[in-house]
Enzyme design. Structure first.
Site, PDB file in Angstrom:
ATOM      1  CE  LYS A   1      11.583  19.103 -10.923  1.00 50.24           C
ATOM      2  NZ  LYS A   1      10.346  19.618 -11.542  1.00 50.24           N
TER       3      LYS A   1
ATOM      4  CB  SER B   1      12.975  22.158 -15.180  1.00 51.42           C
ATOM      5  OG  SER B   1      12.193  23.321 -15.311  1.00 51.42           O
TER       6      SER B   1
ATOM      7  CG  HIS C   1      -1.684  -1.232   1.457  1.00 53.27           C
ATOM      8  ND1 HIS C   1      -2.934  -1.477   0.959  1.00 53.27           N
ATOM      9  CD2 HIS C   1      -1.315  -2.365   2.129  1.00 53.27           C
ATOM     10  CE1 HIS C   1      -3.325  -2.694   1.332  1.00 53.27           C
ATOM     11  NE2 HIS C   1      -2.356  -3.255   2.036  1.00 53.27           N
TER      12      HIS C   1
ATOM     13  CD  GLU D   1       8.582  12.025 -15.328  1.00 50.02           C
ATOM     14  OE1 GLU D   1       7.798  12.813 -15.869  1.00 50.02           O
ATOM     15  OE2 GLU D   1       9.576  12.404 -14.698  1.00 50.02           O
TER      16      GLU D   1
ATOM     17  CE1 TYR E   1      -5.712  -9.194 -46.052  1.00 48.42           C
ATOM     18  CE2 TYR E   1      -7.283  -8.482 -47.732  1.00 48.42           C
ATOM     19  CZ  TYR E   1      -6.214  -8.210 -46.889  1.00 48.42           C
ATOM     20  OH  TYR E   1      -5.653  -6.966 -46.870  1.00 48.42           O
TER      21      TYR E   1
ATOM     22  CG  ASN F   1      12.279  16.944 -14.306  1.00 49.53           C
ATOM     23  OD1 ASN F   1      12.147  17.105 -13.092  1.00 49.53           O
ATOM     24  ND2 ASN F   1      12.129  17.912 -15.188  1.00 49.53           N
TER      25      ASN F   1
ATOM     26  CD  GLN G   1      -3.786  -1.920 -46.259  1.00 48.02           C
ATOM     27  OE1 GLN G   1      -3.607  -2.587 -47.271  1.00 48.02           O
ATOM     28  NE2 GLN G   1      -4.206  -0.670 -46.306  1.00 48.02           N
TER      29      GLN G   1
HETATM   30  N1  ARG Z   1      -1.796  -4.401 -48.237  1.00 48.16           N
HETATM   31  C1  ARG Z   1      -2.631  -5.538 -48.018  1.00 48.16           C
HETATM   32  C2  ARG Z   1      -2.661  -5.858 -46.506  1.00 48.16           C
HETATM   33  O1  ARG Z   1      -1.812  -5.372 -45.819  1.00 48.16           O
HETATM   34  C3  ARG Z   1      -2.121  -6.713 -48.765  1.00 48.16           C
HETATM   35  C4  ARG Z   1      -3.142  -7.756 -49.019  1.00 48.16           C
HETATM   36  C5  ARG Z   1      -4.128  -7.269 -50.015  1.00 48.16           C
HETATM   37  N2  ARG Z   1      -5.029  -8.297 -50.377  1.00 48.16           N
HETATM   38  C6  ARG Z   1      -6.159  -8.035 -51.036  1.00 48.16           C
HETATM   39  N3  ARG Z   1      -6.934  -9.044 -51.306  1.00 48.16           N
HETATM   40  N4  ARG Z   1      -6.484  -6.826 -51.371  1.00 48.16           N
HETATM   41  O2  ARG Z   1      -3.514  -6.540 -46.014  1.00 48.16           O
END
Ligand code: ARG
Length: 466
Positions: free
Chosen positions: A293, A287, A166, A300, A327, A295, A332
């Site tokens: 100072k 500072s 504490h 930090e 995907y 720091n 991305q």
């Molecule tokens: N720049 C894209 C990413 O980072 C690459 C893959 C793109 N694929 C697609 N089917 N458009 O995800």
């Protein structure tokens, strides 16, 4: 919005697109300005992929050689800083490298590189290779930091200071014990990191867009060439999976949480009020207004940057939540958090190492902060050794504390008679309870703050470093 000025068909996937893109959409979509850091991995991955396609008979040996030679040229341009990104065309590192390859060796052969391949597998191949290498670097930084910590713990094992709960003075401990309390947490981070690396280092090439490769690609050959530890076994999962990023962000967040708490302790210990440690000039700043100072900015920043690390983790988990399988372009958004997180964590460990290697300790200040009340448990333990139940001894010792507070006499200076009046079972040897060194030395069970226990912890830590 006006349509793009780019002639249709100039984009690599332009075949079925008739209108141009909104210029803001071009910028919104492109990742080249951050994923270009993956240029080398992208080239190595392409060479391995082309070699496997040559083995499968999809391209000739001669075509493979041209592709390899061309890609090495592209690599040199990146290295020399002469690669020119074509704005609005080079959408990402994959399209940029392929575009340039076509200019160098001719589109006829360059156009065969992508046979059976998708950027969906390509991007994760690049990211996994890059991340694996970075994490191995981080692993070595972490080991270096822990070696400094272990060496300090050994050298300064005689320093005794207050231990806090504490943030109130609790019991005397060794400075080394405090160091190791974090050291062992960081060592667990190291163990986790090694596990994370083994899962990051899996080969996605050959997954195709999602359904797999139709040309009998030898994926094991690619795995070997690119230094992966094994395969991603499901092509749909392979292109969808960003767990390797999430896990890294989670790993780094936990590490940064440890770093932040460690830094907070040292910030407190470096104040004039405590004065247990003093930071080297190399890790402090002054500072602009107050000349006196000094720091603890390094500490930090370590504490502050942990927030940014956690933020990337939480943000990217939100990005993935609810995505349909395989995907999606949302993925991305995994690249930038990964890049920033890795840099933050890597820099932080190195700064923490520098701070620890150069700070000076003040044994007198540590001792001066010890208070006889911190031995109240030892007084209770004294009676326990005489056979009195702890619940009773706790009260008796509490009465000694009260007596001291009431009379203003420090607890260790209460007379033998005063103690005896509180409980007749106190004997002359009670004076031995009022010794900080004896107090720490009594905690000799494994994991305690005695010298032998601390030395054992150092050994355990060193073994974890491998
Ligand atoms: N720049 C894209 C990413 O980072 C690459 C893959 C793109 N694929 C697609 N089917 N458009 O995800």
């Amino acid at each position: 919005m006006a349509s793009s000025s780019k002639p249709e068909g100039s984009m690599l996937w332009g075949g079925r697109f008739t209108g141009g893109l909104d210029p803001l959409m071009v910028k919104y979509n492109e990742s080249i300005y951050f994923d270009r850091v993956l240029y080398k991995q992208d080239i190595l991955g392409s060479i391995a992929f082309a070699r496997a396609n040559a083995k499968a008979g999809i391209i000739t040996q001669d075509e493979f050689q041209q592709i390899e030679r061309g890609l090495r040229e592209v690599e040199k341009e990146w290295q020399a800083g002469t690669f020119t990104i074509v704005p609005g065309v080079d959408e990402d590192i994959h399209t940029a490298n392929e575009r340039r390859l076509g200019e160098i060796i001719g589109k006829q052969v360059a156009g065969k590189l992508h046979t059976g391949r998708s950027r969906n597998e390509q991007v994760v191949c690049d990211m996994r290779m890059w991340l694996r290498d970075e994490l191995r670097q981080i692993e070595s930084h972490l080991v270096a930091f822990l070696r400094v910590l272990a060496a300090r713990a050994e050298q300064e094992i005689d320093l005794v200071m207050p231990g806090y709960t504490h943030l109130q003075r609790a019991q005397p401990i060794r400075w080394s014990h405090w160091l190791l309390s974090y050291g062992l947490a960081f060592a667990a981070d190291l163990e986790r990191l090694r596990e994370v690396i083994s899962r990051v280092n899996r080969n996605p090439l050959g997954c195709g867009a999602l359904a797999g490769n139709p040309f009998g690609l030898d994926r094991d050959m690619i795995t070997k060439e690119l230094g992966f530890d094994g395969l991603l076994w499901n092509s749909m999962g392979g292109v969808a999976d960003r767990d390797f990023v999430t896990e890294t962000l989670q790993w780094g967040s936990m590490l940064m949480q440890h770093v932040s708490r460690w830094a907070e302790d040292l910030i407190i210990y470096s104040t004039a009020e405590f004065g247990f440690v003093r930071l080297a000039d190399a890790y402090s700043t002054g500072s602009s207004l107050m000349p006196q100072k000094k720091n603890p900015d390094s500490l930090e920043l370590l504490r502050g940057k942990s927030g940014r690390a956690f933020g990337h983790m939480a943000g990217f988990m939100m990005t993935q939540k609810g995505l349909p399988s395989t995907y999606n372009k949302d993925l991305q958004e995994s690249v930038e958090p990964m890049l920033d997180h890795v840099k933050t964590v890597s820099d932080s460990i190195q700064i923490a190492n520098g701070v620890l290697a150069t700070l000076t300790t003040n044994a007198e200040k540590m001792r001066a902060a010890l208070d006889p009340f911190m031995l109240a448990t030892d007084v209770a333990d004294y009676l326990v050794r005489k056979g009195v139940p702890f619940r009773e001894t706790h009260h008796i010792s509490g009465r000694c504390v009260a007596k001291s507070e009431e009379t203003g006499i420090p607890m260790n200076e209460l007379s033998y008679e005063q103690m005896k009046a509180i409980d007749p079972r106190f004997e002359e040897d009670i004076s031995e309870a009022f010794n900080y060194d004896t107090s720490v030395e009594r905690r000799s069970a494994k994991g305690g703050t005695s010298k032998s226990s601390v030395m054992e912890q150092i050994k355990v830590l060193e073994e974890m470093l491998g």
